[in-house]
Write an enzyme that holds these catalytic residues in place. Sequence first.
Site, PDB file in Angstrom:
ATOM      1  N   GLU A  12      -2.748   9.033   7.962  1.00 45.74           N
ATOM      2  CA  GLU A  12      -1.292   8.886   8.032  1.00 45.74           C
ATOM      3  C   GLU A  12      -0.695   9.665   9.204  1.00 45.74           C
ATOM      4  O   GLU A  12       0.372   9.333   9.697  1.00 45.74           O
ATOM      5  CB  GLU A  12      -0.638   9.334   6.714  1.00 45.74           C
ATOM      6  CG  GLU A  12      -0.819   8.342   5.568  1.00 45.74           C
ATOM      7  CD  GLU A  12      -0.048   7.027   5.751  1.00 45.74           C
ATOM      8  OE1 GLU A  12       0.980   7.013   6.450  1.00 45.74           O
ATOM      9  OE2 GLU A  12      -0.499   6.005   5.204  1.00 45.74           O
ATOM     10  N   CYS A  41     -10.947   3.191  -0.350  1.00 43.53           N
ATOM     11  CA  CYS A  41      -9.549   3.489  -0.071  1.00 43.53           C
ATOM     12  C   CYS A  41      -9.237   2.718   1.196  1.00 43.53           C
ATOM     13  O   CYS A  41     -10.000   2.797   2.173  1.00 43.53           O
ATOM     14  CB  CYS A  41      -9.366   4.988   0.155  1.00 43.53           C
ATOM     15  SG  CYS A  41      -7.706   5.424   0.724  1.00 43.53           S
ATOM     16  N   HIS A  68      -7.259   3.134   3.460  1.00 41.09           N
ATOM     17  CA  HIS A  68      -7.027   3.943   4.665  1.00 41.09           C
ATOM     18  C   HIS A  68      -8.341   4.207   5.430  1.00 41.09           C
ATOM     19  O   HIS A  68      -8.317   4.420   6.634  1.00 41.09           O
ATOM     20  CB  HIS A  68      -6.438   5.311   4.291  1.00 41.09           C
ATOM     21  CG  HIS A  68      -4.959   5.285   4.021  1.00 41.09           C
ATOM     22  ND1 HIS A  68      -4.423   4.694   2.913  1.00 41.09           N
ATOM     23  CD2 HIS A  68      -3.921   5.802   4.715  1.00 41.09           C
ATOM     24  CE1 HIS A  68      -3.101   4.854   2.938  1.00 41.09           C
ATOM     25  NE2 HIS A  68      -2.774   5.521   4.022  1.00 41.09           N
ATOM     26  N   ASP A 127       0.868  -1.184   0.000  1.00 36.65           N
ATOM     27  CA  ASP A 127       0.000   0.000   0.000  1.00 36.65           C
ATOM     28  C   ASP A 127       0.901   1.229   0.000  1.00 36.65           C
ATOM     29  O   ASP A 127       2.108   1.137   0.245  1.00 36.65           O
ATOM     30  CB  ASP A 127      -0.903   0.010   1.243  1.00 36.65           C
ATOM     31  CG  ASP A 127      -1.849   1.220   1.259  1.00 36.65           C
ATOM     32  OD1 ASP A 127      -2.419   1.546   0.201  1.00 36.65           O
ATOM     33  OD2 ASP A 127      -1.986   1.873   2.311  1.00 36.65           O
ATOM     34  N   SER A 128       0.294   2.388  -0.250  1.00 31.42           N
ATOM     35  CA  SER A 128       1.059   3.631  -0.191  1.00 31.42           C
ATOM     36  C   SER A 128       1.416   3.993   1.250  1.00 31.42           C
ATOM     37  O   SER A 128       2.247   4.865   1.474  1.00 31.42           O
ATOM     38  CB  SER A 128       0.237   4.770  -0.799  1.00 31.42           C
ATOM     39  OG  SER A 128      -0.932   4.951  -0.030  1.00 31.42           O
ATOM     40  N   CYS A 165      -4.368  -1.472  -2.065  1.00 35.69           N
ATOM     41  CA  CYS A 165      -4.492  -0.042  -2.314  1.00 35.69           C
ATOM     42  C   CYS A 165      -5.386   0.100  -3.543  1.00 35.69           C
ATOM     43  O   CYS A 165      -5.082  -0.471  -4.600  1.00 35.69           O
ATOM     44  CB  CYS A 165      -3.094   0.527  -2.593  1.00 35.69           C
ATOM     45  SG  CYS A 165      -3.094   2.238  -3.147  1.00 35.69           S
TER      46      CYS A 165
HETATM   47  N1  DGL Z   1      -4.838   3.454   0.590  1.00 35.90           N
HETATM   48  C1  DGL Z   1      -4.750   3.743  -0.774  1.00 35.90           C
HETATM   49  C2  DGL Z   1      -6.011   3.438  -1.539  1.00 35.90           C
HETATM   50  O1  DGL Z   1      -6.673   2.470  -1.182  1.00 35.90           O
HETATM   51  C3  DGL Z   1      -4.066   4.998  -1.257  1.00 35.90           C
HETATM   52  C4  DGL Z   1      -4.151   6.268  -0.492  1.00 35.90           C
HETATM   53  C5  DGL Z   1      -3.214   7.292  -1.105  1.00 35.90           C
HETATM   54  O2  DGL Z   1      -2.005   7.038  -1.084  1.00 35.90           O
HETATM   55  O3  DGL Z   1      -3.665   8.326  -1.624  1.00 35.90           O
HETATM   56  O4  DGL Z   1      -6.334   4.062  -2.507  1.00 35.90           O
END
Ligand code: DGL
Length: 273
Positions: free
Chosen positions: A151, A183, A185, A9-10, A72
């Site tokens: 984050e 997302c 996150h 993931d990012s 992600c």
């Molecule tokens: N968690 C990631 C997603 O599901 C990316 C969030 C990001 O880096 O902008 O898209």
Amino acid sequence: MDAAIGVLDSGVGGLTVVKEILRQLPRERIVYFGDEARCPYGPRPAEEVRRFTEEIAAFLMQFPLKLLVIACNTATAVALESLQDRLPIPVVGVIQPGARAAIKATKNGRIGVIGTVGTIRSRAYEKAILRINPQVTVVSHACPELVPLVESGVLHGPAARAVVERALEPLQGSGIDTLILGCTHYPLLQHVIQDVVGDGVMLISSAEETAREISAILAHHGLLAEDVLADDGHRFFTSGDVVLFRRIAEQWFGFPVDVRHVSPSMSLVHFPA
Ligand code: DGL
């Protein structure tokens, strides 16, 4: 020892998928990479996100892996197919499983999708949902303010609530009964989001459905782990701040995790053409 499941993931978002994998498949070991140094991916051009994703996949492939999860949505939208074509192991994304879960959940046929700018721009959820059921209405909305919140570890309280309220305002009056957290996150903010949208809206996180898909693929290929419980065999790498990553991960999992720092340049392993 069994090969591990690679997860990328990012940042910390993919931990929401890891938690569900470990709940459903507690014998599996995880090797995780969170690319905090280059997070967020959401506002970046698709080509750049694809390149970052391929670099991390190449880094993770240095470990004995039996399956790779692109945990992600932004990266799944742009890199899933090319990695599935190029890697010798199964590669699983998070969009298709989330789309299926939302179709199963909706009663009034109105599904909301929130995600990063990249995910919403790709229309990947809309396409995945309408391919299965063209009669559903999909209302999509990008929430770029939520990833930085997660984050930075702000997951509860009035500050988190104020940001979420503002971000979700455009969905008010849309009549959706189901909302995809598009997302990885966002499930870290699930309680705040549920509070803002109200109990009448069912929240869908791809994590559960993705873990189910992983379980089915591993069983199909005879790859389910046979070791006793994996417990502390997991490895977590971040290109960002180890202390912050560990704090968020331990709060989310409820057990101690071993986190190592990898500089983004170290992860720039050349991806074979
Ligand atoms: N968690 C990631 C997603 O599901 C990316 C969030 C990001 O880096 O902008 O898209």
